[in-house]
Design a protein around this motif. Structure first.
Motif, mmCIF file in Angstrom:
data_model
loop_
_atom_site.group_PDB
_atom_site.id
_atom_site.type_symbol
_atom_site.label_atom_id
_atom_site.label_comp_id
_atom_site.label_asym_id
_atom_site.label_seq_id
_atom_site.Cartn_x
_atom_site.Cartn_y
_atom_site.Cartn_z
ATOM 1 N N LEU A 140 17.953 3.715 -0.677
ATOM 2 C CA LEU A 140 17.096 2.956 -1.565
ATOM 3 C C LEU A 140 15.688 2.879 -0.989
ATOM 4 C CD1 LEU A 140 19.400 -0.086 -2.485
ATOM 5 C CD2 LEU A 140 19.065 2.040 -3.763
ATOM 6 N N ILE A 141 14.719 2.971 -1.863
ATOM 7 C CA ILE A 141 13.315 2.805 -1.474
ATOM 8 C C ILE A 141 12.844 1.481 -2.067
ATOM 9 C CG2 ILE A 141 10.990 3.757 -1.652
ATOM 10 C CD1 ILE A 141 12.431 6.526 -2.055
ATOM 11 N N ILE A 142 12.402 0.588 -1.204
ATOM 12 C CA ILE A 142 12.023 -0.755 -1.625
ATOM 13 C C ILE A 142 10.502 -0.889 -1.567
ATOM 14 C CG2 ILE A 142 12.500 -3.200 -1.350
ATOM 15 C CD1 ILE A 142 15.005 -1.466 -1.639
ATOM 16 N N GLU A 143 9.881 -1.019 -2.723
ATOM 17 C CA GLU A 143 8.441 -1.274 -2.796
ATOM 18 C C GLU A 143 8.235 -2.783 -2.789
ATOM 19 O OE1 GLU A 143 7.084 0.640 -6.325
ATOM 20 O OE2 GLU A 143 7.274 2.657 -5.502
ATOM 21 N N THR A 144 7.505 -3.284 -1.799
ATOM 22 C CA THR A 144 7.369 -4.725 -1.629
ATOM 23 C C THR A 144 5.942 -5.200 -1.868
ATOM 24 O OG1 THR A 144 6.782 -4.800 0.732
ATOM 25 C CG2 THR A 144 9.116 -4.508 0.171
ATOM 26 N N THR A 145 5.786 -6.508 -1.778
ATOM 27 C CA THR A 145 4.493 -7.155 -2.006
ATOM 28 C C THR A 145 3.734 -7.414 -0.717
ATOM 29 O OG1 THR A 145 5.541 -9.331 -1.853
ATOM 30 C CG2 THR A 145 5.415 -8.327 -4.039
ATOM 31 N N LEU A 146 4.314 -7.084 0.439
ATOM 32 C CA LEU A 146 3.705 -7.444 1.725
ATOM 33 C C LEU A 146 2.331 -6.809 1.887
ATOM 34 C CD1 LEU A 146 4.570 -9.010 4.380
ATOM 35 C CD2 LEU A 146 4.803 -6.732 5.372
ATOM 36 N N ASP A 147 1.347 -7.633 2.248
ATOM 37 C CA ASP A 147 -0.018 -7.174 2.494
ATOM 38 C C ASP A 147 -0.189 -7.007 3.999
ATOM 39 O OD1 ASP A 147 -2.844 -7.219 3.112
ATOM 40 O OD2 ASP A 147 -3.188 -7.865 1.061
ATOM 41 N N PRO A 148 -0.416 -5.774 4.486
ATOM 42 C CA PRO A 148 -0.506 -5.563 5.935
ATOM 43 C C PRO A 148 -1.657 -6.324 6.583
ATOM 44 C CG PRO A 148 -1.191 -3.593 4.730
ATOM 45 C CD PRO A 148 -0.599 -4.517 3.727
ATOM 46 N N VAL A 149 -2.743 -6.521 5.856
ATOM 47 C CA VAL A 149 -3.883 -7.258 6.411
ATOM 48 C C VAL A 149 -3.519 -8.729 6.583
ATOM 49 C CG1 VAL A 149 -6.272 -7.960 6.022
ATOM 50 C CG2 VAL A 149 -5.549 -5.632 5.446
ATOM 51 N N GLN A 150 -2.927 -9.317 5.545
ATOM 52 C CA GLN A 150 -2.521 -10.719 5.645
ATOM 53 C C GLN A 150 -1.417 -10.904 6.685
ATOM 54 O OE1 GLN A 150 -2.018 -13.313 2.382
ATOM 55 N NE2 GLN A 150 -3.327 -12.155 0.980
ATOM 56 N N GLN A 151 -0.499 -9.953 6.759
ATOM 57 C CA GLN A 151 0.581 -10.058 7.743
ATOM 58 C C GLN A 151 0.017 -10.064 9.159
ATOM 59 O OE1 GLN A 151 3.797 -10.615 7.287
ATOM 60 N NE2 GLN A 151 4.309 -10.497 9.464
ATOM 61 N N ASP A 171 0.810 -1.217 0.000
ATOM 62 C CA ASP A 171 0.000 0.000 0.000
ATOM 63 C C ASP A 171 0.843 1.267 0.000
ATOM 64 O OD1 ASP A 171 -2.309 -1.567 0.085
ATOM 65 O OD2 ASP A 171 -2.332 -1.609 2.278
ATOM 66 N N GLY A 172 2.173 1.113 0.053
ATOM 67 C CA GLY A 172 3.043 2.282 0.066
ATOM 68 C C GLY A 172 3.360 2.804 1.443
ATOM 69 N N ASP A 173 2.910 2.119 2.497
ATOM 70 C CA ASP A 173 3.202 2.542 3.865
ATOM 71 C C ASP A 173 4.530 1.947 4.321
ATOM 72 O OD1 ASP A 173 0.797 3.963 4.096
ATOM 73 O OD2 ASP A 173 -0.300 2.147 4.669
ATOM 74 N N GLU A 174 5.233 2.700 5.125
ATOM 75 C CA GLU A 174 6.554 2.259 5.568
ATOM 76 C C GLU A 174 6.454 1.105 6.555
ATOM 77 O OE1 GLU A 174 9.987 4.109 8.354
ATOM 78 O OE2 GLU A 174 9.525 5.302 6.572
ATOM 79 N N ILE A 175 7.212 0.055 6.297
ATOM 80 C CA ILE A 175 7.311 -1.077 7.209
ATOM 81 C C ILE A 175 8.487 -0.875 8.157
ATOM 82 C CG2 ILE A 175 7.579 -3.568 7.418
ATOM 83 C CD1 ILE A 175 6.750 -3.781 4.479
ATOM 84 N N ALA A 176 9.606 -0.451 7.585
ATOM 85 C CA ALA A 176 10.819 -0.312 8.389
ATOM 86 C C ALA A 176 11.817 0.556 7.655
ATOM 87 C CB ALA A 176 11.435 -1.681 8.671
ATOM 88 N N ASN A 177 12.799 1.012 8.419
ATOM 89 C CA ASN A 177 13.904 1.761 7.858
ATOM 90 C C ASN A 177 15.184 1.159 8.396
ATOM 91 O OD1 ASN A 177 15.968 4.162 7.996
ATOM 92 N ND2 ASN A 177 14.437 4.753 6.477
ATOM 93 N N GLY A 228 3.857 -16.398 -6.718
ATOM 94 C CA GLY A 228 5.021 -16.315 -5.842
ATOM 95 C C GLY A 228 5.178 -15.008 -5.099
ATOM 96 N N ALA A 229 4.281 -14.031 -5.289
ATOM 97 C CA ALA A 229 4.373 -12.748 -4.591
ATOM 98 C C ALA A 229 4.050 -12.938 -3.111
ATOM 99 C CB ALA A 229 3.421 -11.734 -5.216
ATOM 100 N N LEU A 230 5.019 -12.649 -2.246
ATOM 101 C CA LEU A 230 4.840 -12.829 -0.805
ATOM 102 C C LEU A 230 3.841 -11.821 -0.253
ATOM 103 C CD1 LEU A 230 6.245 -14.659 1.428
ATOM 104 C CD2 LEU A 230 7.156 -14.824 -0.872
ATOM 105 N N ARG A 231 2.859 -12.297 0.499
ATOM 106 C CA ARG A 231 1.877 -11.418 1.117
ATOM 107 C C ARG A 231 2.005 -11.381 2.638
ATOM 108 N NH1 ARG A 231 1.193 -8.317 -3.025
ATOM 109 N NH2 ARG A 231 0.127 -9.282 -4.785
ATOM 110 N N ALA A 232 2.546 -12.442 3.229
ATOM 111 C CA ALA A 232 2.746 -12.475 4.676
ATOM 112 C C ALA A 232 3.909 -13.399 4.975
ATOM 113 C CB ALA A 232 1.485 -12.941 5.388
ATOM 114 N N MET A 233 4.690 -13.037 5.984
ATOM 115 C CA MET A 233 5.809 -13.865 6.426
ATOM 116 C C MET A 233 5.950 -13.712 7.929
ATOM 117 S SD MET A 233 9.874 -13.718 5.369
ATOM 118 C CE MET A 233 9.764 -14.690 3.864
ATOM 119 N N VAL A 234 5.691 -14.787 8.650
ATOM 120 C CA VAL A 234 5.842 -14.808 10.103
ATOM 121 C C VAL A 234 6.967 -15.786 10.402
ATOM 122 C CG1 VAL A 234 4.716 -15.193 12.317
ATOM 123 C CG2 VAL A 234 3.369 -14.363 10.366
ATOM 124 N N GLY A 235 8.111 -15.266 10.826
ATOM 125 C CA GLY A 235 9.286 -16.102 10.998
ATOM 126 C C GLY A 235 9.449 -16.712 12.366
ATOM 127 N N GLY A 236 8.565 -16.380 13.302
ATOM 128 C CA GLY A 236 8.662 -16.927 14.649
ATOM 129 C C GLY A 236 7.629 -16.298 15.554
#
Length: 673
Positions: free
Chosen positions: A295-306, A68-74, A344-352
């Motif tokens: 660098l500005i990284i536009e990703t596939t992460l879906d905040p709702v699915q995450q 959605d264009g919102d910042e996840i992290a810096n 293959g576009a990642l929408r959510a990743m929970v690593g632990g």
């Protein structure tokens, strides 16, 4: 005579003393020249290079955005393009000069009066309450030097200060200062700070916001409004008072800013997304090796699915902990989840379970035994070698090189591939693997996306070779999308601050499975959820397919499945690979998968899954007898027209060329769930 000799010696002693002093003085001058020259050579050549960019020559900073264009992290600091001094608000510039360097336009880098004033103030207070550094000194210290307190560093600071004042105008120095100084929360420069705290350009800040920003310079981490807004506002009040005391503004001009202090925008914490950000950072390093700068990284992460994924894993772990018998002493249960589109576009990743507790990402860094979740590769290899879902194979005891797999229940005699997949029959999987060849199974797994080394031993059919959750989930995506390789990706585009595109994800659809085989696999895996070992993964009327997996002694429990729109994989286990009590893939993992998939599909129209349909009711077929029935048979006699037509529907293309897998690693028996 003796007196004459003594008189003659006196001038000689004086001469030697003066000679020694001159030599000592010359040595000191030489040593000082060497030290000064070393200082100059060690300091000044770096200056121009440092000025080339806001990050320095070797730094990399990433701003990661969700879909959605919102910042996840810096990562590595927040930076923004340079804002010229004449575009900065006057009140902001005045606030900075009043609080940091009132005589900025009058001194040549060092303010003797300011230093004296600071010494008096500090002696009166009995501690350090005021500094005497000018803006030029601060620029030299913050931009070019580290935080160590040594004589050499102070000498370098003096050299750089003189060099800056000699090389640049006051306006240039102030512009550099306002665009490079650290402002807390990882932000460098007033523009980056304004964007982060107020979500607008520094050009648009009002007096209250300007005072808050100017107040950060003294102690940016302490006064950062993201840490303590009230403290930052009190510091801004001091800045406003300083403006009045210095005669820059009147009480009336600062009244509104005092009554309505600046506030900041609220940003939702994105702690759980940091597993994804770590993965993205590693991907950037592969895509643009050696890259520096912002660098500005536009990703596939879906905040709702995450958010749904994090909640599903947390709830499952809490539920398991609450239901464990009191006499069971287990390590903390860990969980991981991956969700992606069929391409293959990642929408959510929970690593632990908790990123702050452990940054180890169990979606792609942990290699674990998938158990029966590996069986789809065996069945795909069988389909590609001419079998169909209705082909029959013997479910009887089998021994390979002295090893005999066991079923989770009775032997069923002669069964179809559909039945053996539905109930995850171990003997059938091993028999198929031996019939078509283990190298064919390895080839199927690697074609679909398994990157871990796979050894060719009999128990490979039962998932004793270790894989990652990310690889396994992306492999199942091949069935969901009709047979195309679904290499997982999370980066849509990489841009620089000027908007130039440095990388853009390209859609490269490479077919790795024939359409008919993909439909047949959907048909088989659909039955698993419909009424087999994965019935707990049912998501209520929406066609879905998937497979359970439980490794030996329930050290790992899996469920990987998909709809026409989404693919997801779930894993639970212990980091030390110890067994779990009362755990199986068809239980906790399947219910967690269903909870997540129901959430992410809410409100979306139901889409058909190619091949995903209930198996028709069959008349009982004769059981196989004798050892000759231990291999798969072809379609049934011609009189059974229905079976012939179904066989034709699922008939497969010619098998692929062998591709032996690298590496060898032994595994044990896997219990099917």
């Amino acid at each position: 005579m003796r007196d004459d000799e003594e008189n003659q010696e006196l001038p000689q002693k004086g001469t030697r003393s003066r000679s020694f002093l001159w030599r000592a003085f010359g040595a000191l001058v030489f040593a000082g020249s060497v030290v000064f020259g070393t200082l100059i050579l060690d300091t000044l050549p770096k200056m121009q290079r440092q000025l080339l960019g806001p990050l320095g020559p070797d730094a990399l900073a990433l701003t990661v955005l969700d879909r959605d264009g919102d910042e996840i992290a810096n990562r590595g600091g927040r930076y923004a393009p340079i804002v010229p001094l004449n575009e900065m608000p006057d009140n902001l510039v005045l606030a900075v000069l009043s609080t940091e360097d009132r005589r900025f336009y009058e001194h040549f880098g060092f303010d003797v009066f300011g230093i004296g004033r600071a010494i008096v103030a500090n002696l009166s207070a009995g501690g350090v309450v005021q500094g005497g550094s000018t803006i030029t000194q601060q620029l030299a210290k913050n931009l070019y030097l580290g935080s160590e307190r040594t004589f050499w560093r102070k000498a370098q600071e003096a050299v750089i200060t003189v060099w800056l004042e000699y090389t640049y105008t006051k306006e240039d120095i102030l512009t550099l200062y306002l665009n490079r100084i650290y402002m807390g929360a990882g932000a460098y420069g007033f523009e980056a700070a304004s964007q982060h705290y107020f979500d607008k350009s520094v050009r648009e800040v009002n007096l209250a916001e300007a005072a808050l920003l100017a107040g950060l310079i003294k102690a940016p981490s302490r006064f950062a409004p993201t840490n303590d807004l009230s403290r930052a506002q009190r510091r801004a009040e001091i800045v406003l008072s300083t403006l009045v005391e210095n005669g820059v503004l009147t009480e009336g001009e600062t009244f509104a800013a005092r009554v309505t202090p600046a506030t900041i925008i609220k940003r939702a914490p994105r702690q759980g997304s940091q597993y994804f950000v770590d993965w993205i950072a590693s991907e950037v390093a592969e895509i643009l090796p050696g890259m520096t700068g912002q660098l500005i990284i536009e990703t596939t992460l879906d905040p709702v699915q995450q958010a749904a994924g994090e909640l599903s894993i947390a709830d499952a772990i809490a539920e398991r902990a609450a239901n464990l018998p009191e006499d069971v002493d287990e390590p903390p249960t860990q969980g991981a989840l991956v969700s992606m589109d069929p391409d293959g576009a990642l929408r959510a990743m929970v690593g632990g379970r908790d990123y702050l507790e452990s940054q180890f990402n169990r979606t792609f860094q942990a290699e674990r035994q998938p158990g029966s979740a590996f069986k789809p590769f065996v069945y795909l290899a069988a389909l590609e070698n001419g079998l169909t879902p209705e082909s029959r194979v013997s479910d009887r005891p089998i021994s390979v090189n002295g090893w005999s797999p066991q079923n989770n229940g009775r032997f069923r005699g002669n069964v179809s591939l559909l039945t053996s997949m539905k109930y995850s029959i171990n003997t059938v999987a091993v028999r198929l693997s031996e019939q078509v060849g283990r190298l064919e199974v390895i080839d199927a797994a690697e074609r679909l996306g398994i990157t871990s080394p796979l050894a060719s031993h009999p128990s490979i059919a039962l998932g004793t070779e270790e894989v990652t959750l990310l690889d396994l989930t992306s492999s199942y995506a091949v069935f969901a999308n009709g047979g195309f390789r679904a290499k997982p990706y999370g980066i849509r585009r990489i841009l620089n601050p000027d908007g130039d595109i440095l990388f853009e994800q390209q859609s490269l659809a490479t077919r790795v499975v024939a359409p008919g085989a993909a439909r047949s696999m959907n048909y088989l895996l659909y039955q698993v959820i419909l009424g087999g070992t994965g019935s707990n993964a049912d998501i209520g009327g929406r066609p879905a397919a998937g497979k359970t997996g439980t490794s030996q002694e329930a050290r790992d429990i899996w469920f990987v499945g998909y709809t026409a729109d989404q693919v997801a994989g779930v894993w639970f286990g212990h980091d030390n690979a110890s067994p779990m009590v009362n755990a199986e893939g068809g239980g906790l993992s399947a219910t967690t998968w269903a909870s997540f998939m129901k959430s992410v599909h809410e409100g979306t129209p139901i889409a058909d899954l190619a091949g995903g349909k209930p198996a028709p009711v069959r008349r009982a077929q004769p059981r196989a007898t004798g050892e000759e029935s231990s291999v798969a048979t072809g379609p049934q006699p011609e009189i059974h027209r229905f079976y012939v037509s179904l066989s034709n529907l699922f008939r497969e293309a010619h098998r692929k060329q062998l591709n032996p897998g690298p590496g060898f690693r032994r595994g044990g028996e896997t219990i099917s769930r």
